[in-house]
Design a protein around this motif. Sequence first.
Motif, mmCIF file in Angstrom:
data_model
loop_
_atom_site.group_PDB
_atom_site.id
_atom_site.type_symbol
_atom_site.label_atom_id
_atom_site.label_comp_id
_atom_site.label_asym_id
_atom_site.label_seq_id
_atom_site.Cartn_x
_atom_site.Cartn_y
_atom_site.Cartn_z
ATOM 1 N N TYR A 62 0.824 -1.216 0.000
ATOM 2 C CA TYR A 62 0.000 0.000 0.000
ATOM 3 C C TYR A 62 0.854 1.260 0.000
ATOM 4 O O TYR A 62 0.323 2.365 -0.077
ATOM 5 C CB TYR A 62 -0.985 0.007 1.179
ATOM 6 N N HIS A 63 2.163 1.120 0.070
ATOM 7 C CA HIS A 63 3.052 2.268 -0.151
ATOM 8 C C HIS A 63 3.532 2.237 -1.597
ATOM 9 O O HIS A 63 3.291 1.281 -2.333
ATOM 10 C CB HIS A 63 4.272 2.191 0.775
ATOM 11 N N ASN A 64 4.249 3.283 -1.973
ATOM 12 C CA ASN A 64 4.949 3.263 -3.251
ATOM 13 C C ASN A 64 6.224 4.086 -3.117
ATOM 14 O O ASN A 64 6.542 4.579 -2.033
ATOM 15 C CB ASN A 64 4.038 3.737 -4.400
ATOM 16 N N ILE A 103 9.996 9.979 -2.358
ATOM 17 C CA ILE A 103 8.885 10.120 -1.415
ATOM 18 C C ILE A 103 7.902 8.974 -1.645
ATOM 19 O O ILE A 103 7.936 8.307 -2.677
ATOM 20 C CB ILE A 103 8.144 11.472 -1.578
ATOM 21 N N CYS A 104 7.018 8.769 -0.662
ATOM 22 C CA CYS A 104 5.859 7.909 -0.883
ATOM 23 C C CYS A 104 4.747 8.796 -1.425
ATOM 24 O O CYS A 104 4.512 9.896 -0.915
ATOM 25 C CB CYS A 104 5.412 7.223 0.402
ATOM 26 N N GLY A 105 4.062 8.331 -2.466
ATOM 27 C CA GLY A 105 3.052 9.153 -3.121
ATOM 28 C C GLY A 105 1.654 8.987 -2.567
ATOM 29 O O GLY A 105 0.720 9.658 -3.030
ATOM 30 N N ILE A 106 1.479 8.133 -1.578
ATOM 31 C CA ILE A 106 0.154 7.955 -0.983
ATOM 32 C C ILE A 106 -0.171 9.203 -0.155
ATOM 33 O O ILE A 106 0.686 9.697 0.576
ATOM 34 C CB ILE A 106 0.111 6.701 -0.088
ATOM 35 N N PRO A 107 -1.411 9.739 -0.286
ATOM 36 C CA PRO A 107 -1.741 10.991 0.406
ATOM 37 C C PRO A 107 -1.329 10.989 1.890
ATOM 38 O O PRO A 107 -1.635 10.042 2.602
ATOM 39 C CB PRO A 107 -3.264 11.084 0.240
ATOM 40 N N ARG A 108 -0.623 12.036 2.246
ATOM 41 C CA ARG A 108 -0.187 12.309 3.617
ATOM 42 C C ARG A 108 0.954 11.431 4.113
ATOM 43 O O ARG A 108 1.506 11.701 5.179
ATOM 44 C CB ARG A 108 -1.356 12.251 4.606
ATOM 45 N N HIS A 109 1.330 10.397 3.384
ATOM 46 C CA HIS A 109 2.430 9.559 3.889
ATOM 47 C C HIS A 109 3.759 10.316 3.905
ATOM 48 O O HIS A 109 4.594 10.075 4.776
ATOM 49 C CB HIS A 109 2.580 8.276 3.049
ATOM 50 N N CYS A 110 3.939 11.209 2.937
ATOM 51 C CA CYS A 110 5.169 12.005 2.934
ATOM 52 C C CYS A 110 5.069 13.131 3.953
ATOM 53 O O CYS A 110 5.891 13.262 4.844
ATOM 54 C CB CYS A 110 5.432 12.570 1.536
ATOM 55 N N THR A 114 6.331 11.189 7.284
ATOM 56 C CA THR A 114 7.796 11.242 7.162
ATOM 57 C C THR A 114 8.364 10.308 6.087
ATOM 58 O O THR A 114 9.529 9.956 6.147
ATOM 59 C CB THR A 114 8.521 10.962 8.504
ATOM 60 N N MET A 115 7.547 9.931 5.099
ATOM 61 C CA MET A 115 8.102 9.024 4.079
ATOM 62 C C MET A 115 8.773 9.827 2.962
ATOM 63 O O MET A 115 8.264 9.960 1.851
ATOM 64 C CB MET A 115 7.021 8.089 3.508
ATOM 65 N N HIS A 116 9.918 10.375 3.315
ATOM 66 C CA HIS A 116 10.733 11.101 2.338
ATOM 67 C C HIS A 116 12.186 10.876 2.692
ATOM 68 O O HIS A 116 12.570 10.915 3.859
ATOM 69 C CB HIS A 116 10.393 12.592 2.319
HETATM 70 CU CU LIG Z 1 3.269 5.269 1.946
#
Ligand SMILES: [Cu+2]
Length: 194
Positions: A62-64, A103-110, A114-116
């Motif tokens: 579910y991440h990317n 970054i992770c492109g899933i809304p709000r994950h970045c 902190t997914m960057h």
């Molecule tokens: Cu993610």
Amino acid sequence: MKASSGALLAAVAFAAVAATAVATTYTVGGTDKWDTYIDYDKWTAGKTFMVGDTIEFKYMPYHNVLEVTEEDYAACNPGSPISTHSGGDTTFNLTAAGTRYFICGIPRHCLNGTMHVKITTIPYGAAAGPGGPAQAPLGSTPADAFAPGPAGYRVAMDAAGKSPVAAPSDAPRYRQPAAAVAGLALAALVALVA
Ligand SMILES: [Cu+2]
């Protein structure tokens, strides 16, 4: 002539192994992998990424992983990625010096999760500064002029073309020790068949 071309092939094969043996593969985030609420600045701190190394993102499906520009990294903007990857296991070869942004492109994950992570790669053999590899000369090599491809092939061709000790100190695309080892192996084999 058959014998020497066989020896050359053996040297090329050996060089491919030598080139592979010295490169480092990093799992981004270490045992935390690529997930929310991991401090990736903390993970990169103290690490020196060099040309020839590989970074691997391991994550739940579910991440990317999006490679993005510096601006989109700073803004956590997934709208115009350089490349988009999914599936749970994504590898990038660090083929040139410079900084790359993910970054992770899933809304709000970045933004909230902190997914960057930014990865600064220095030429092999360059000294990392006291604060880490922040002194990498950006754009000092043409970005991705070659596909990552069979690095060992280039090592062998370079080793065959000149003395191993003459390898340029800023050689960007292969590990100089690997080139030296390959050169010695080639010299030994040539001596054997001569
Ligand atoms: Cu993610």
